[in-house]
Design an enzyme around this catalytic site. Structure first.
Site, mmCIF file in Angstrom:
data_model
loop_
_atom_site.group_PDB
_atom_site.id
_atom_site.type_symbol
_atom_site.label_atom_id
_atom_site.label_comp_id
_atom_site.label_asym_id
_atom_site.label_seq_id
_atom_site.Cartn_x
_atom_site.Cartn_y
_atom_site.Cartn_z
ATOM 1 N N ALA A 95 0.855 -1.369 0.042
ATOM 2 C CA ALA A 95 0.044 0.106 0.021
ATOM 3 C C ALA A 95 0.785 1.495 -0.140
ATOM 4 O O ALA A 95 0.527 2.268 -0.678
ATOM 5 C CB ALA A 95 -0.782 -0.012 1.239
ATOM 6 N N THR A 97 -5.785 -10.766 13.576
ATOM 7 C CA THR A 97 -6.981 -9.981 13.248
ATOM 8 C C THR A 97 -6.659 -8.748 12.361
ATOM 9 O O THR A 97 -5.771 -8.575 12.288
ATOM 10 C CB THR A 97 -7.199 -8.985 14.780
ATOM 11 O OG1 THR A 97 -7.554 -10.026 15.725
ATOM 12 C CG2 THR A 97 -8.412 -8.227 14.664
ATOM 13 N N CYS A 119 15.197 0.430 1.652
ATOM 14 C CA CYS A 119 15.308 -0.657 2.634
ATOM 15 C C CYS A 119 16.630 -0.852 3.111
ATOM 16 O O CYS A 119 16.833 -1.315 4.013
ATOM 17 C CB CYS A 119 14.400 -1.614 2.269
ATOM 18 S SG CYS A 119 12.707 -1.358 1.495
HETATM 19 N N1 PLP Z 1 9.480 -5.351 -3.316
HETATM 20 C C1 PLP Z 1 10.046 -4.307 -3.818
HETATM 21 C C2 PLP Z 1 10.292 -4.341 -5.490
HETATM 22 C C3 PLP Z 1 10.077 -3.137 -3.136
HETATM 23 O O1 PLP Z 1 10.595 -1.898 -3.850
HETATM 24 C C4 PLP Z 1 9.676 -2.964 -1.990
HETATM 25 C C5 PLP Z 1 10.034 -1.645 -0.882
HETATM 26 O O2 PLP Z 1 10.762 -0.896 -1.403
HETATM 27 C C6 PLP Z 1 9.299 -4.295 -1.052
HETATM 28 C C7 PLP Z 1 9.279 -5.347 -2.024
HETATM 29 C C8 PLP Z 1 8.761 -4.222 0.379
HETATM 30 O O3 PLP Z 1 7.542 -3.608 0.440
HETATM 31 P P1 PLP Z 1 7.037 -3.347 1.910
HETATM 32 O O4 PLP Z 1 7.914 -1.894 2.228
HETATM 33 O O5 PLP Z 1 5.837 -3.020 1.814
HETATM 34 O O6 PLP Z 1 7.474 -4.294 2.946
#
Ligand code: PLP
Length: 389
Positions: free
Chosen positions: A199, A236, A324
């Site tokens: 989302a 939940t 990330c």
């Molecule tokens: N997959 C891709 C290609 C993404 O760019 C990301 C987030 O940067 C994710 C998965 C992970 O999604 P989430 O941040 O909702 O865990």
């Protein structure tokens, strides 16, 4: 003026999404599993959101499983498929440019004795379907290939890969987290048996996502509890989050092409202008087969981290790689996979535009970035020699 150009990391929640979510924190607080009317009200909201998400990916609501985001959807897809196989077939195919949500899950599988082939990509950052075909083995249980890459935006030939998987009767998972809201999604056209979305990349809240699961796809849950989400994801339901994802899905679908065109023209203006006004800049990855909002640029001999910080001080937010993994010192695995040296990868920035990006913001970025690059290069002892070559 502050200019946010990091929409691939996350997006602001659209005010219309906030408005739709708000009642479910207060008067609509019911547990969607409760029998009473407060529970049924929440259940109806979750069901409506499931319909919206199903529409977004071209399927029916019964095939959508809500999760806590893209990472959990990817984990459930990969780990759940392997668990359902009883580990009789022990080989997975993926690519070297997947998000860590897939790559690190594959590494965890390797520790359990599963073999993983990481298909390489060329300098354009696109997987060759023939390489996927060549990687097939009798033991292959799953192919996982992303739709759009989060760092360079390249679009993978997932339809062809889906066909290869179907011909070989192998499950195909597609991480569509970065293509959702940017490209039209249709699980049947893509041939995906499993497809992940999130989302917060489409102007919805953080901590909620979904996995599409094609009927009869063998999949085992990876956590245990109640019978929520067709026994695949107990716990939940996050009703406000799911409602937010549903509204974000409706908005993404309604405005997809118009938004993509507007954003592409701003992205192209930014890119062309930087290529014109800054020396020794190059665009990473294929310029045609990529999503409309992303440009990833190498500024030779200008340290990406230093650039990022200097730009931030001037009010421009961008990224040196996957958000990330920011904080990690290793160069981006995507940029090295497409052939950049560690130094080049470390001198690269991703600019990703979005729904709220304005022409005035792009003008500001065009004004500020060349000056900041020049300043960072002036401090770099290696810049003069590299650029002079
Ligand atoms: N997959 C891709 C290609 C993404 O760019 C990301 C987030 O940067 C994710 C998965 C992970 O999604 P989430 O941040 O909702 O865990």
């Amino acid at each position: 003026m502050s200019v946010y150009l990091d929409y691939n990391a996350t997006t602001p929640v659209d005010p219309r999404v906030v408005e739709t979510m708000l009642p479910y924190f207060s008067e609509g607080f019911g547990n969607a599993s409760s029998i009473h009317s407060a529970g049924q009200h929440a259940r109806a909201a979750v069901d409506a959101a499931r319909e919206s998400v199903a529409r977004l990916v071209g399927t029916t609501p019964g095939e959508i499983v809500f999760t806590s985001g893209g990472t959990e959807a990817d984990n459930l897809a990969l780990l759940g498929t392997i668990a359902a196989s009883g580990q009789t077939r022990k080989h997975v195919i993926t690519t070297a440019i997947e998000h860590h949500a897939v790559l690190n899950t594959c590494q965890a599988l390797e520790k359990q004795g599963i073999e993983v082939s990481y298909v390489r990509v060329g300098s354009e950052g696109i997987v060759d379907p023939d390489d996927v075909r060549r990687a097939l083995r009798p033991q292959t249980i799953l192919i996982s290939v992303m739709h759009a890459n989060n760092e360079i935006g390249t679009i993978q030939p997932v339809e062809e890969i889906g066909r290869i998987a179907a011909e070989a009767d192998i499950c195909f998972h597609c991480d569509a987290v970065q293509s959702t809201g940017k490209l039209r999604l249709d699980v049947n056209r893509l041939g995906a048996d499993l497809l992940s979305i999130s989302a917060h990349k489409i102007y919805g809240p953080k901590g909620v996502g979904a996995l599409y699961v094609r009927p009869r796809t063998p999949l085992e849950p990876q956590s245990f509890g109640g019978h929520h989400e067709r026994d695949l994801r107990p716990g939940t339901e996050n009703v406000p989050g799911i409602v937010g994802l549903g509204k974000a899905a409706d908005l993404a679908l309604a405005h997809l092409e118009a938004e993509a065109d507007r954003i592409a023209s701003l992205r192209n203006r930014l890119e062309e202008s930087l290529l014109d006004s800054v020396s020794d800049v190059r665009v990473n990855g294929d310029k045609i087969h990529r999503v409309s909002n992303t440009t990833n640029l190498t500024f030779a001999a200008a340290g990406g981290e230093a650039l990022l910080i200097a730009l931030d001080l001037e009010g421009i937010a961008c990224s040196t790689g996957a958000a990330c993994s920011s904080g990690a010192v290793e160069p981006s695995h995507v940029l090295t996979a497409i052939g950049l040296s560690d130094d080049e990868a470390r001198s690269s920035l991703r600019f990703s535009l979005g729904r709220s990006t304005t022409a005035a913001e792009i003008d500001e970025a065009i004004r500020v970035i060349p000056r900041v690059v020049e300043r960072i290069r002036a401090f770099s002892p290696r810049a003069a020699t590299i650029i002079a070559r």
